[in-house]
Structure formats: structure tokens, C-alpha cells
Design a protein around this motif. Sequence first.
Motif, PDB file in Angstrom:
ATOM      1  N   ARG A  72       1.181  -1.332  -0.244  1.00  0.00           N
ATOM      2  CA  ARG A  72       0.608   0.081  -0.898  1.00  0.00           C
ATOM      3  C   ARG A  72       0.964   1.447  -0.069  1.00  0.00           C
ATOM      4  O   ARG A  72       0.396   2.093  -0.766  1.00  0.00           O
ATOM      5  CB  ARG A  72      -1.066   0.036   1.402  1.00  0.00           C
ATOM      6  N   LYS A  73       1.954   1.186   0.379  1.00  0.00           N
ATOM      7  CA  LYS A  73       2.098   2.536   0.998  1.00  0.00           C
ATOM      8  C   LYS A  73       3.493   2.916  -0.192  1.00  0.00           C
ATOM      9  O   LYS A  73       3.682   3.888  -0.633  1.00  0.00           O
ATOM     10  CB  LYS A  73       3.434   2.457   2.303  1.00  0.00           C
ATOM     11  N   GLU A 130       6.936  -4.712  -4.474  1.00  0.00           N
ATOM     12  CA  GLU A 130       5.708  -6.227  -5.844  1.00  0.00           C
ATOM     13  C   GLU A 130       6.455  -7.184  -4.590  1.00  0.00           C
ATOM     14  O   GLU A 130       7.783  -7.794  -4.373  1.00  0.00           O
ATOM     15  CB  GLU A 130       6.026  -5.692  -6.860  1.00  0.00           C
ATOM     16  N   VAL A 131       5.216  -7.923  -3.867  1.00  0.00           N
ATOM     17  CA  VAL A 131       5.709  -9.029  -2.798  1.00  0.00           C
ATOM     18  C   VAL A 131       5.515 -10.139  -3.843  1.00  0.00           C
ATOM     19  O   VAL A 131       4.198  -9.957  -4.382  1.00  0.00           O
ATOM     20  CB  VAL A 131       5.324  -8.716  -1.531  1.00  0.00           C
ATOM     21  N   GLU A 177       2.411  -1.259   5.506  1.00  0.00           N
ATOM     22  CA  GLU A 177       2.016  -1.292   4.235  1.00  0.00           C
ATOM     23  C   GLU A 177       0.806  -2.549   3.962  1.00  0.00           C
ATOM     24  O   GLU A 177       0.271  -2.693   2.931  1.00  0.00           O
ATOM     25  CB  GLU A 177       3.555  -2.590   3.178  1.00  0.00           C
ATOM     26  N   GLY A 178       0.136  -2.643   4.406  1.00  0.00           N
ATOM     27  CA  GLY A 178      -0.855  -2.700   4.714  1.00  0.00           C
ATOM     28  C   GLY A 178      -1.311  -4.399   4.400  1.00  0.00           C
ATOM     29  O   GLY A 178      -2.169  -5.375   3.623  1.00  0.00           O
ATOM     30  N   LEU A 179      -0.278  -5.367   4.741  1.00  0.00           N
ATOM     31  CA  LEU A 179       0.395  -6.613   4.217  1.00  0.00           C
ATOM     32  C   LEU A 179      -0.889  -7.579   5.576  1.00  0.00           C
ATOM     33  O   LEU A 179      -1.083  -8.387   5.484  1.00  0.00           O
ATOM     34  CB  LEU A 179       1.652  -6.890   5.529  1.00  0.00           C
ATOM     35  N   GLY A 180      -1.196  -7.206   6.599  1.00  0.00           N
ATOM     36  CA  GLY A 180      -2.113  -7.681   7.546  1.00  0.00           C
ATOM     37  C   GLY A 180      -3.269  -7.731   7.419  1.00  0.00           C
ATOM     38  O   GLY A 180      -3.576  -9.110   7.062  1.00  0.00           O
TER      39      GLY A 180
END
Length: 694
Positions: A503-504, A508-509, A618-621
Motif C-alpha cells: 500500500r505505502k 511487489e511481493v 504496508e497493509g500486509l496484515g
Amino acid sequence: MTPVSVHTTTNRNHNHKDSAISHWADKEIVADDVPSKIPNGSSIYIGSCASTPESVLMALTESSHTRDLQIIQMLPGGNLPHLNESIDKFRTSSFFSMSKTVYKSKEELQTFMSAAHEGLADYRPMSLSSVPRLLEENILQVDVCVIKVTKPHKGFVSLGMGVEHTMSFIRHAKIVIAEVTRHMPWTEGHSKLRLEQIDWWLCIDNDDNQEDGKETTLSLKTTQELWPAYFDILRSKKVSDGVLHNLGEQVIQLIPDGATLKIGWNPLCSCVYPFMYQRKDMGLHTDLFQEELFKLQKAGVINNSKKNVDRGYTVVSQAHGSAELYEFLDRNPAIEFQPTSYISDPQILAKIENLVVLEAALKVDLTGQVATDSIAHKFYGGVWSTDHSIRGASFSPGGKPIIMLLSKSSQGRSNILLELPLGSGVTITRMDVEYVVTEYGIAYLYGKSIRERCLALIEIAHPDFRGILLEQAKQFKYLSDSQMGKSFLCHYPAHFECLHTTRKTHREVFVRPIKAVDEDLLRQFFHKLSNHSVYLRYFRKMESLPQRILQKYSDVDYSSDMALVVLHPPPSVRSSRTGSFSSELVAIGQWIADPRPGAPVKAPPEIAFQVRDDWQGEGLGKYLFRRLVELSQTFEDLTRFKADVLADNRGMRHVFESSGVPFRKHTEFGVVTYTFYLDQYQQQQQQEQTSMEE
């Protein structure tokens, strides 16, 4: 007939040729003259594939005076009458073993195999790029070189499609005999031969050279005409199209746009060709140019625009295919034919950026040893240039050496084994192997421990044999007895894999289900967490994760549990200097069945996630939670999740409570217990979808 005298020097010096044969017209002979030009006891090199000199071979076999000739061959095709001759006339020395895919009929194979068992047909397990050295050091002697060439043009002929090592053999031979045909394409590159380098020649075109009304040969044979027995094998469908499709689908994931391809001789490699149309700007630097590659080049997939070596050119050493392919090669400046010593020189290959080498294997053991030319004491195919190609790709910037094999043989046996069968040759050592691919997945072995190799290879083995391989690995202490092997007993859900942008920082993951081989990634992830993050996740201070915990979290039963790992950078992104992986685990989300003793059988799984400190925000959770909820819908009878969260873990509580998934919670002793109702959430989603459609 009395044989003519031969030159006594190894290196050919045509400045001192006898004036009687100094002019091209004076060197012409007919097929019946051939035996008189080749002394008995000679070693004779013959061209390969569509360049096999069939007329000369036929003339030698029909002669009653021929004795004790040794045929040196790479990969001949078409009519090979010498294989059916008596062993006192012909002995065969091949760089390709006695494989039934080479010969026109079963009878030829049986004759050759019989001679091999008597020691009269030899297989040389040599890398083809080493052949010039054999000649230079006089380890391999050649007296006569028989080739097939184009018609002359301005003092030269072209070797056409049979360049391979032909020039080296010509340079060391005492006599050179050429079959001349207008059907041979005039190819560019290192394929030109001066007329004075040819001692004798015969025209084999039907309209130019007929004896007693009998045609001596037809136009160049297509692939199917060269090896009809091989196409019979293909038609027998011993390997299903679905299995080959799945293998090709796995391999194409490792091939990026703009890569340069080098593809092995084994037909198994061809399963990737249908997927190559997904790629663009591909380069080609390979031994054999065949029909599928011709179609890819014609379609523009292969244009060589990104090559840093031989940019703009397809570089090959020989070719066979259809009549259309032969027409395409004729005077085509985009296709350069070079000797095999150039094509497979590891030092040349190491200079080619993003070189992808595809080689097929017969068997692979759990430590990573690869057999490509033999199983036990039986030989199949040849070594070719597999070892040099693999090493060249290893040193190529961004290169990928890929070993392909089917998980199960046509006899129903596993091709991944605890150990190679006794007598099998190791073509690729365990220290050189990097990628091993089956239809079940990709194992990256470079630099890995024996334990990691076992886990990775068992994972891509055929499901019927994974349990056996696991027990064998434990028996020989490759793996610990505590390794549960849950993930090996079910199908890896590759369709859960995906890319995600944060998000931040918009990085790319790669998100995928966890694998048993991820133990070390988990350990490294844990030690990059702050003490506070560890406490929030495990409700206590911990200095390390015990092996049993690592195994429990990484070796999961995909049919009931799930864990997703977030990797950065995605595995397809490789270091520009070394081309090696640099992925790290930056977040993990999972659900697992209630592990407490005495827990009810129908107790809802416990869900949790954790994000590395430097990746928080980063919004990963939130992404992991929503993704796990989404995947839960594919599991039957999974209607609820539960989660225990410390009351002061505000970040996780916010993710749960803002997700939109219906929940109930209660707090006890500073721990908030959530129950999420997945069935209600799914109903809400369906109602929203219906409303949108209306």
C-alpha cells in the motif's frame, strides 16, 4: 578395386594436391566408385541428421570388398544400412548411445545392440564441445570424412545444416568425400568449405544422377522421415498430454522475456514450446534448430534483439525439420551456423546474459545428482553438452540452468530416488545442480543443504512415492525423524500463489502457500522481529523457534490447514551480478487446527498473522487476513475462525475489526478472543454480488 593412396599427414595441406584432381570436374565420381576411394580399415566420420550421407553408406554396404570400416557418428538419421551389415565389415563409434529413438526400425536397433554387447559398437560419453580436443590430441583418429553439401558457388560449397564438428573432422581427415545436392540449404556462418578441400564428390540429385534408371536418393528427409521409430513412440502416448502440459507450465515460469535459450536434445524439452508464445524478444543459442523453434522465430517470439552476444542472430550448429524449415534456412542471414565447440563452450555461454538452459534428465537422487545418459547399466541418448551447458548458464549473469524430468517413468517408477540405480552415470553433480522441475513444481537446490534438497525434491516427486522417499530419507538420516511430511501427502495448491503490491511503498511481493523447505526462511524471519513483536505474537519472550515449531508451521496439511508467506523480492527477480535468489520472508499469515490437547474435533481453526517490523504499515496484515478468508471458502465445512490477541495489540485488533467479516469477541485476562463467522460473510458477499448484477 584397388584403393587409392592416402595422405600421410594429419593436417590437410591442399597446396600440394595432385594436379589430376585439382579441378572440381576431375574430382567427380559415382556411387560405385566410392569403395575404391576408401581403404579398408579406415575410420570414417559421417554427417548427422539430414546431412547423413546415405548414398555413400549404401555404396559401402553393397560392396563385396569392404572390410573393417569404423563409422564415427554424432546423430545420423534416415537410411543407415551399415547397422544391418555383418560385424566384420562395420564397427560403429557414436557420441550418441544405442537409443531406439535414433534408428529407423527395431531391426536396426537390435542389430546395433547385438554389436554393442560384443564390443563392436561403441558409445563415447563425451561432451560434444570436447570433440576437437580429441582430434587435436590424436585420441580420436579419422581417415575419411564423408559429408553432404550444397552445389558449388564461387569456389565454395556450404555444409548446410550439418556444421556441428564437421570442419574439425575435415581438417584432420586424409580424404574428404562429399555428396552434392541442390536440396541442401546454403547456410550462413561457419559453414563454407573451399572446393579444393574436397577430394571426391558425387551428385546425388535424382534428375542428375541415376544409375540404370534407379534413383539413388530423394530430397532431404524431414524429421519424421529421419526417425520414424521415434514418432511411433510419440504416437503410443506413453506420456499423457496433460502431464507434458503441466511440466511445460512449470518450466515457463522460470523463463523471462528477453532471455536467450539453449535447449537440450531430449524431446522432453519440447513441452515448453507451446508456452513460449507467451514470451517476447527471445534469443536462441542452441545446438539444434528444429521445427518448433522455426515456428517461434517465424512468429517473432525469437528475434534475438536482447542478446548481448551475437545480437540479432539465431546461432545453431545443425538443423532438421520440414521442407518449409529447409527453405527458411536457405541463404537466411538471420541464422548463423557455428561449430558445436562454439555453441557449447562454457566460456562463451558464461558471457551470454540471461541464458536459460533446458536439459532433460532420466533420474535425480535426493542429494541432487542427475543422470541424463544412463539408468543402471543401460545407456539412453548421450551426454552431449549437458555438463558444459549447465555450468555456462550458472556463470551467465541472470542465467538459469534448468533440469526437467517427469516425476514418474513410463514403467510407473519414480524418477526421483533416494539414490541413483547402481551403474548410473552422474552427468550433473550435486554441486552444479540448480533448478529441478517436474510437472508438480520447481525445486531450487543451489547451495542448499542435504536436508533442504530432500524436502524440495520430495515435494515435486510424484505423490505415489513421496511417503516412501520421506521414510528413506529419515532412514539414512538425511531428514530428522520428527519430520512429519504432512505437505507431501496432499497436493500443493499452486493456484493460491499470487503477486501483490504493498500500500505505502508500492513494492511487489510474492505470496504463496508455505512449504516444508521454508524452515530456514522462518528462522531468519523470527530473528528479524523485535522483542515486542515476538511477545505480541507468542504471548511470551522467546529467543528462538525450536525445530519442532519450525516443522509444525512449515510442514502443513494443505487439505485442512493453510499458511501464506510473503516474499520480497519475488523469486523471479534475481541479483544482477550473480543471478541468484535474494528473497526474504517479510510476513506470514496462517490458520491451523486447535493444537491444544483435548480440543474438540470441530473446534474452529486458529488464525494469526505477523509482519516484520520494517514492513509494518504496508497493509500486509489486512491483506493476509482478507486473503485467508477468501481461500477458506474453498474448504468444505470451514465456517469459523478464531483468534487470540493481546488486548494491547491494537494493530491486529484494528485489522480484524475493520475487515468486514462478522465476528464476536470476549476479553479475559488481557486476551481478546475473536470468533469470525465465515459462512455469514460468504452470504453477505453473495447478496452484494446479486445486488450489483440487478
